[in-house]
Write a protein that holds these residues in place. Structure first.
Motif, PDB file in Angstrom:
ATOM      1  N   ASP A  88     -27.299  50.149  33.157  1.00 53.96           N
ATOM      2  CA  ASP A  88     -26.722  51.178  34.033  1.00 53.96           C
ATOM      3  C   ASP A  88     -27.650  51.480  35.206  1.00 53.96           C
ATOM      4  O   ASP A  88     -27.184  51.736  36.323  1.00 53.96           O
ATOM      5  CB  ASP A  88     -26.450  52.461  33.246  1.00 53.96           C
ATOM      6  CG  ASP A  88     -25.224  52.343  32.358  1.00 53.96           C
ATOM      7  OD1 ASP A  88     -24.396  51.466  32.632  1.00 53.96           O
ATOM      8  OD2 ASP A  88     -25.116  53.115  31.385  1.00 53.96           O
TER       9      ASP A  88
ATOM     10  N   ARG B 171     -27.186  48.678  37.695  1.00 55.59           N
ATOM     11  CA  ARG B 171     -25.916  48.794  38.418  1.00 55.59           C
ATOM     12  C   ARG B 171     -25.931  49.933  39.426  1.00 55.59           C
ATOM     13  O   ARG B 171     -25.457  49.786  40.561  1.00 55.59           O
ATOM     14  CB  ARG B 171     -24.780  48.990  37.419  1.00 55.59           C
ATOM     15  CG  ARG B 171     -24.457  47.735  36.613  1.00 55.59           C
ATOM     16  CD  ARG B 171     -23.517  48.033  35.473  1.00 55.59           C
ATOM     17  NE  ARG B 171     -23.132  46.820  34.753  1.00 55.59           N
ATOM     18  CZ  ARG B 171     -22.646  46.813  33.524  1.00 55.59           C
ATOM     19  NH1 ARG B 171     -22.481  47.956  32.865  1.00 55.59           N
ATOM     20  NH2 ARG B 171     -22.324  45.661  32.955  1.00 55.59           N
ATOM     21  N   SER B 172     -26.460  51.079  39.021  1.00 58.06           N
ATOM     22  CA  SER B 172     -26.415  52.248  39.903  1.00 58.06           C
ATOM     23  C   SER B 172     -27.437  52.175  41.028  1.00 58.06           C
ATOM     24  O   SER B 172     -27.197  52.696  42.120  1.00 58.06           O
ATOM     25  CB  SER B 172     -26.639  53.526  39.082  1.00 58.06           C
ATOM     26  OG  SER B 172     -27.931  53.520  38.486  1.00 58.06           O
TER      27      SER B 172
ATOM     28  N   TYR C  38     -26.818  47.681  42.815  1.00 57.96           N
ATOM     29  CA  TYR C  38     -25.560  47.116  43.284  1.00 57.96           C
ATOM     30  C   TYR C  38     -25.141  47.806  44.582  1.00 57.96           C
ATOM     31  O   TYR C  38     -25.251  49.021  44.703  1.00 57.96           O
ATOM     32  CB  TYR C  38     -24.446  47.321  42.250  1.00 57.96           C
ATOM     33  CG  TYR C  38     -24.502  46.376  41.065  1.00 57.96           C
ATOM     34  CD1 TYR C  38     -25.655  45.657  40.765  1.00 57.96           C
ATOM     35  CD2 TYR C  38     -23.397  46.212  40.227  1.00 57.96           C
ATOM     36  CE1 TYR C  38     -25.704  44.802  39.673  1.00 57.96           C
ATOM     37  CE2 TYR C  38     -23.445  45.361  39.136  1.00 57.96           C
ATOM     38  CZ  TYR C  38     -24.590  44.663  38.857  1.00 57.96           C
ATOM     39  OH  TYR C  38     -24.635  43.812  37.776  1.00 57.96           O
TER      40      TYR C  38
ATOM     41  N   ASP D 108     -23.136  39.018  40.445  1.00 58.97           N
ATOM     42  CA  ASP D 108     -23.690  40.262  39.888  1.00 58.97           C
ATOM     43  C   ASP D 108     -23.659  40.335  38.365  1.00 58.97           C
ATOM     44  O   ASP D 108     -24.620  40.829  37.761  1.00 58.97           O
ATOM     45  CB  ASP D 108     -22.976  41.474  40.487  1.00 58.97           C
ATOM     46  CG  ASP D 108     -23.545  41.870  41.841  1.00 58.97           C
ATOM     47  OD1 ASP D 108     -24.608  41.321  42.210  1.00 58.97           O
ATOM     48  OD2 ASP D 108     -22.954  42.719  42.527  1.00 58.97           O
TER      49      ASP D 108
ATOM     50  N   GLY E 243     -27.376  40.813  37.331  1.00 56.31           N
ATOM     51  CA  GLY E 243     -27.736  42.124  36.810  1.00 56.31           C
ATOM     52  C   GLY E 243     -28.474  42.021  35.490  1.00 56.31           C
ATOM     53  O   GLY E 243     -29.486  42.711  35.268  1.00 56.31           O
TER      54      GLY E 243
ATOM     55  N   LYS F 260     -32.593  43.128  44.299  1.00 55.08           N
ATOM     56  CA  LYS F 260     -32.276  44.096  43.252  1.00 55.08           C
ATOM     57  C   LYS F 260     -33.541  44.596  42.560  1.00 55.08           C
ATOM     58  O   LYS F 260     -33.700  45.795  42.297  1.00 55.08           O
ATOM     59  CB  LYS F 260     -31.325  43.462  42.226  1.00 55.08           C
ATOM     60  CG  LYS F 260     -29.946  43.130  42.777  1.00 55.08           C
ATOM     61  CD  LYS F 260     -29.053  42.567  41.682  1.00 55.08           C
ATOM     62  CE  LYS F 260     -27.730  42.050  42.234  1.00 55.08           C
ATOM     63  NZ  LYS F 260     -26.930  43.085  42.881  1.00 55.08           N
TER      64      LYS F 260
END
Length: 309
Positions: A6, A9-10, A13, A26, A30, A89
């Motif tokens: 999470d 992603r938060s 992304y 992704d 990720g 990322k």
């Protein structure tokens, strides 16, 4: 500190991205970012170098023109792009991004496209003797550079439009934004998260609700709103054939299917169609800008007249 999926992603992304990245990169990147960030000390710059070397390996495979090696080259290119997404990322997740890293990432991307395009098309030329492949090689490199230069200039023009609106508003006598016509109060296409280059003034203009430079486009293409909202819900940007999709078509889809010429030509045509659409949308925005400036001046004059009475 242990990161979670999470967190990845938060924090890493993008609010909207190319559909190839959202659906095909992704999900893998990720998870690789999560493992890399939690279990290793690998830096973003090291990943950038890894992506670059894989890209060169892909070019080497393309150069052979052998069917099996073309598929291997396509797989290496996709993996190279996955790593290319990972470096940014991890930099955002750990806060370790650098100016040098951003420069390396951009330069290596362009070199990767150049070497892979020349290797793929030269290999096909050597195997078939068809000069068309040489023309395609030049065309791929040209379109890739055109797309990225064009994107930078469009972003620059749009920022200038917003600054122009802000300046007009600041120089006016309008103290209350609610005095403006409704059409100047909102622009749903503008989102600070989608443009990391926005400065504080441009964000402030947005919170005041003074900008709408898409009115004419939406009025002419009402169906676009529904499509845009569906794509936005899935994190996909409306520019469906951008430089990323073009590269993937040329270096992955074409070699895997064995149809390099038709796939490359088709992808190039679609890329140009979307570029023309962006130019058209920008032109309509310039008309909206002229009308918005006129309305701000007119409203300002009315406020002055009322105050004078």
């Amino acid at each position: 500190m242990k990161f979670t999926l999470d967190d990845v992603r938060s924090q890493t992304y993008k609010a909207r991205d190319a559909w190839w990245t959202v659906f095909l990169v992704d999900p893998l990147a990720g998870r690789l970012v999560l493992g890399t960030a939690n279990r290793t000390s690998i830096t973003p710059n090291q990943i950038t170098w890894g992506a670059f070397l894989l890209g060169l390996g892909s070019a080497g495979c393309f150069l052979t023109a052998d069917r099996t090696w073309l598929i291997v080259g396509a797989a290496l290119y996709h993996l190279s792009f996955v790593l290319d997404c990972m470096d940014g990322k991890i930099a955002r997740l750990k806060g370790t991004g650098t100016v040098l890293g951003g420069w390396l990432d951009y330069v290596f991307d362009r070199i990767r496209v150049l070497t892979c395009a020349l290797a793929l098309m030269w290999g096909q030329f050597q195997a078939t003797g068809q000069e068309l492949y040489l023309i395609l090689g030049i065309g791929v490199v040209f379109l890739d550079m055109l797309r990225y230069v064009d994107a930078l200039q469009i972003a620059k023009v749009r920022r200038q439009m917003r600054r122009t609106l802000k300046k007009a508003y600041d120089e006016s006598t309008i103290a209350d934004p609610s005095a403006l016509p409704d059409r100047l109060r909102e622009d749903p296409d503008l989102d600070p998260e989608l443009d990391p280059d926005l400065d504080s003034d441009e964000i402030r203009i947005r919170t005041m609700g003074v900008v709408d430079l898409q009115e004419e486009f939406r009025s002419r293409f009402a169906w676009y709103i529904g499509v845009r909202e569906w794509l936005r819900d899935h994190r996909v940007r409306t520019h469906l054939i951008s430089g990323i999709e073009f590269q993937m078509a040329v270096f992955i889809i074409g070699p895997v299917l064995g149809y390099i010429v038709p796939v490359t030509v088709g992808a190039a045509a679609l890329l140009l169609v979307f570029e023309v659409a962006i130019m058209y949308k920008l032109w309509l925005s310039s008309r909206d800008l002229a009308r918005a400036l006129a309305e701000i001046r007119r409203t300002s004059a009315q406020v002055q007249a009322t105050a004078g009475n």
